[in-house]
Design an enzyme around this catalytic site. Structure first.
Site, PDB file in Angstrom:
ATOM      1  N   CYS A 139       0.814  -1.231   0.000  1.00  0.00           N
ATOM      2  CA  CYS A 139       0.000   0.000   0.000  1.00  0.00           C
ATOM      3  C   CYS A 139       0.839   1.268   0.000  1.00  0.00           C
ATOM      4  O   CYS A 139       0.321   2.351  -0.271  1.00  0.00           O
ATOM      5  CB  CYS A 139      -0.925   0.016   1.208  1.00  0.00           C
ATOM      6  SG  CYS A 139      -2.148  -1.279   1.163  1.00  0.00           S
ATOM      7  N   ASN A 166     -10.135   0.236   0.112  1.00  0.00           N
ATOM      8  CA  ASN A 166      -8.665   0.273   0.090  1.00  0.00           C
ATOM      9  C   ASN A 166      -8.167  -0.324  -1.237  1.00  0.00           C
ATOM     10  O   ASN A 166      -8.227  -1.537  -1.431  1.00  0.00           O
ATOM     11  CB  ASN A 166      -8.127  -0.504   1.286  1.00  0.00           C
ATOM     12  CG  ASN A 166      -6.600  -0.471   1.372  1.00  0.00           C
ATOM     13  OD1 ASN A 166      -5.929  -0.062   0.424  1.00  0.00           O
ATOM     14  ND2 ASN A 166      -6.071  -0.899   2.501  1.00  0.00           N
ATOM     15  N   HIS A 192      -3.050   7.383   2.933  1.00  0.00           N
ATOM     16  CA  HIS A 192      -3.511   6.130   2.321  1.00  0.00           C
ATOM     17  C   HIS A 192      -4.872   5.779   2.925  1.00  0.00           C
ATOM     18  O   HIS A 192      -5.074   5.900   4.125  1.00  0.00           O
ATOM     19  CB  HIS A 192      -2.481   5.026   2.597  1.00  0.00           C
ATOM     20  CG  HIS A 192      -2.981   3.652   2.278  1.00  0.00           C
ATOM     21  ND1 HIS A 192      -3.545   3.335   1.066  1.00  0.00           N
ATOM     22  CD2 HIS A 192      -3.034   2.518   3.030  1.00  0.00           C
ATOM     23  CE1 HIS A 192      -3.899   2.066   1.071  1.00  0.00           C
ATOM     24  NE2 HIS A 192      -3.610   1.551   2.259  1.00  0.00           N
TER      25      HIS A 192
HETATM   26  N1  ACO Z   1     -18.825  -7.721   9.768  1.00  0.00           N
HETATM   27  C1  ACO Z   1     -19.291  -7.938  11.011  1.00  0.00           C
HETATM   28  N2  ACO Z   1     -18.504  -8.238  12.037  1.00  0.00           N
HETATM   29  C2  ACO Z   1     -17.175  -8.320  11.808  1.00  0.00           C
HETATM   30  C3  ACO Z   1     -16.636  -8.109  10.545  1.00  0.00           C
HETATM   31  C4  ACO Z   1     -17.513  -7.801   9.502  1.00  0.00           C
HETATM   32  N3  ACO Z   1     -17.098  -7.556   8.234  1.00  0.00           N
HETATM   33  N4  ACO Z   1     -15.290  -8.252  10.617  1.00  0.00           N
HETATM   34  C5  ACO Z   1     -15.005  -8.550  11.896  1.00  0.00           C
HETATM   35  N5  ACO Z   1     -16.155  -8.591  12.618  1.00  0.00           N
HETATM   36  C6  ACO Z   1     -16.302  -8.865  14.020  1.00  0.00           C
HETATM   37  C7  ACO Z   1     -15.195  -9.698  14.597  1.00  0.00           C
HETATM   38  O1  ACO Z   1     -15.419 -11.071  14.369  1.00  0.00           O
HETATM   39  C8  ACO Z   1     -15.275  -9.328  16.057  1.00  0.00           C
HETATM   40  O2  ACO Z   1     -16.328 -10.070  16.636  1.00  0.00           O
HETATM   41  P1  ACO Z   1     -16.179 -10.657  18.139  1.00  0.00           P
HETATM   42  O3  ACO Z   1     -16.001  -9.445  19.003  1.00  0.00           O
HETATM   43  O4  ACO Z   1     -17.450 -11.379  18.323  1.00  0.00           O
HETATM   44  O5  ACO Z   1     -14.966 -11.517  18.086  1.00  0.00           O
HETATM   45  C9  ACO Z   1     -15.691  -7.863  16.027  1.00  0.00           C
HETATM   46  O6  ACO Z   1     -16.248  -7.643  14.734  1.00  0.00           O
HETATM   47  C10 ACO Z   1     -14.559  -6.901  16.224  1.00  0.00           C
HETATM   48  O7  ACO Z   1     -13.458  -7.316  15.421  1.00  0.00           O
HETATM   49  P2  ACO Z   1     -12.139  -6.503  15.341  1.00  0.00           P
HETATM   50  O8  ACO Z   1     -11.145  -7.224  14.498  1.00  0.00           O
HETATM   51  O9  ACO Z   1     -11.738  -6.098  16.728  1.00  0.00           O
HETATM   52  O10 ACO Z   1     -12.659  -5.215  14.568  1.00  0.00           O
HETATM   53  P3  ACO Z   1     -11.914  -3.886  14.316  1.00  0.00           P
HETATM   54  O11 ACO Z   1     -12.686  -2.784  14.856  1.00  0.00           O
HETATM   55  O12 ACO Z   1     -10.441  -3.970  14.641  1.00  0.00           O
HETATM   56  O13 ACO Z   1     -12.017  -3.776  12.708  1.00  0.00           O
HETATM   57  C11 ACO Z   1     -10.647  -4.044  10.770  1.00  0.00           C
HETATM   58  C12 ACO Z   1     -11.395  -4.746  11.880  1.00  0.00           C
HETATM   59  C13 ACO Z   1     -11.638  -3.256   9.939  1.00  0.00           C
HETATM   60  C14 ACO Z   1      -9.949  -5.083   9.904  1.00  0.00           C
HETATM   61  C15 ACO Z   1      -9.614  -3.067  11.385  1.00  0.00           C
HETATM   62  O14 ACO Z   1      -8.842  -3.735  12.351  1.00  0.00           O
HETATM   63  C16 ACO Z   1      -8.691  -2.467  10.369  1.00  0.00           C
HETATM   64  O15 ACO Z   1      -9.093  -1.668   9.543  1.00  0.00           O
HETATM   65  N6  ACO Z   1      -7.380  -2.778  10.457  1.00  0.00           N
HETATM   66  C17 ACO Z   1      -6.400  -2.200   9.571  1.00  0.00           C
HETATM   67  C18 ACO Z   1      -6.439  -2.880   8.258  1.00  0.00           C
HETATM   68  C19 ACO Z   1      -5.571  -2.188   7.269  1.00  0.00           C
HETATM   69  O16 ACO Z   1      -5.361  -1.008   7.340  1.00  0.00           O
HETATM   70  N7  ACO Z   1      -5.069  -2.938   6.313  1.00  0.00           N
HETATM   71  C20 ACO Z   1      -4.397  -2.392   5.222  1.00  0.00           C
HETATM   72  C21 ACO Z   1      -2.997  -2.058   5.475  1.00  0.00           C
HETATM   73  S1  ACO Z   1      -2.365  -1.478   4.014  1.00  0.00           S
HETATM   74  C22 ACO Z   1      -1.690  -2.704   2.995  1.00  0.00           C
HETATM   75  O17 ACO Z   1      -0.522  -2.700   2.734  1.00  0.00           O
HETATM   76  C23 ACO Z   1      -2.430  -3.774   2.360  1.00  0.00           C
END
Ligand code: ACO
Length: 328
Positions: free
Chosen positions: A113, A285, A255
């Protein structure tokens, strides 16, 4: 000292829209969860027959037209991508043939990214050193090809697109790229990884494909926290090194990975969200394409004006991150 300047911008996103409502039918998720936790409402998906160079053509033609530069005047094409047309040759070579940039050298760069900031720095260095005059940087990713569609925490995040800039020598030596900083940390390489297709797992066997070795695996929460810290630090370092503060920044293009990451970084930096470019709602993204697509949209809407200081910052797999500061 010679400076490089961004002479023209262009972008392209595929027509097909995949909405949160569509995703509700594919995995156990809701529009509300996706919007609240990520800021994404929809993303674009490339048609199956299209590869990275096909998306790039449109963005590059726009950037060349905006720059007033003919494809034959381009000395170098840098394609930043983690989803090139093929492992060999580089996606940049497929693109070179399609846009008729027949004088250009061409290669790919993979900084996930962060690709656009890495590519911009490389182009800037080539131009400032006098090795190259006109450089086309195109950042393109077809993330929907490497998504695990059964992983709801990851598949809702990604989209496809391409953004391009034409860089050349700044005429008055004043405006242009002020500085750029890039960083990486391979000790956290496994935070965001696609193993399949690389030499560690080639050829892909049926059992590897069945265990999803060819798709992206990400530790989301860890990535989130590290991204906020790295984004903020590299922006502060870049500004301080150039005797500037966040008050000197007119436009900030982070980003687009998650609206909450962008808001957290903006808060730490002390910049109001009206100076932060946000496109994640429409596109999700798109990996290395997010910054140049956002830049192109703001330039075309007249929201980036001559003399503005534009700060761009990225974070991604590698880990890699970086920032670029440009006087427009
Ligand atoms: N729909 C509904 N529920 C979901 C979903 C979904 N799509 N995804 C996860 N959940 C649930 C989980 O199972 C969890 O449930 P639980 O509490 O019963 O276990 C709950 O939601 C919370 O999960 P978290 O992982 O804590 O959610 P978080 O708020 O951290 O959001 C996310 C997850 C969106 C992936 C976030 O962590 C994020 O954006 N991280 C950064 C990702 C990123 O930036 N990646 C790109 C980097 S750049 C590159 O080089 C590719």
């Amino acid at each position: 000292m010679t400076r490089s300047v961004i002479m023209g911008t262009g972008s392209y996103v595929p027509e097909k829209v995949l909405s949160n409502a569509d995703l509700e039918k594919m995995v156990n998720t809701t529009d509300q969860w996706i919007v609240e936790r990520t800021g994404i409402r929809e993303r674009r998906v490339a048609a199956p027959e299209l590869a990275a160079s096909d998306l790039s053509i449109h963005a590059c033609r726009e950037a060349l037209a905006a720059a007033g530069v003919d494809a034959k005047e381009i000395d170098l094409i840098i394609m930043t991508t983690l989803t090139p047309d093929s492992m060999c040759p580089a996606g940049a070579c497929w693109l070179q043939a399609q846009i008729g940039a027949d004088r250009a050298a061409a290669f790919d760069m993979n900084a996930a990214c962060s690709g656009f900031v890495y590519g911009l720095q490389a182009a800037d260095a080539y131009i400032r050193s006098g090795v190259m005059k006109n450089v086309l940087v195109v950042s393109v990713d077809i993330m929907t090809r490497v998504v695990d569609w059964s992983d709801r925490s990851s598949c809702v995040l990604w989209g496809d697109g391409a953004g391009a800039i034409v860089m050349g020598v700044a005429e008055n030596g004043r405006r242009g790229v002020i500085d750029s900083q890039i960083r990486s940390d391979g000790t956290s390489a496994d935070m965001l990884v696609i193993v399949g297709g690389g030499s560690r797992l080639s050829p892909i066997k049926a059992e590897d494909a069945a265990s999803n070795a060819h798709v992206l695996k990400m530790r989301g929460q860890e990535t989130f926290k590290t991204a906020v810290r790295c984004f903020t630090d590299v922006c502060v370092e870049t500004l301080e090194k150039n005797g500037m503060t966040i008050k000197d920044v007119d436009v900030f293009i982070p980003h687009q990975a998650n609206i909450r990451i962008m808001e957290a970084v903006a808060k730490r930096l002390g910049i109001s969200m009206d100076r932060v470019v946000v496109t994640i709602e429409k596109y999700g993204n798109m990996s290395s394409a997010t910054i140049p697509v956002a830049l192109d949209e703001w330039v075309r809407e007249g929201k980036v004006r001559r003399g503005d200081n534009v700060l761009m910052a990225a974070f991604g797999g590698g880990l890699t991150w970086g920032a670029a500061l440009v006087e427009w």
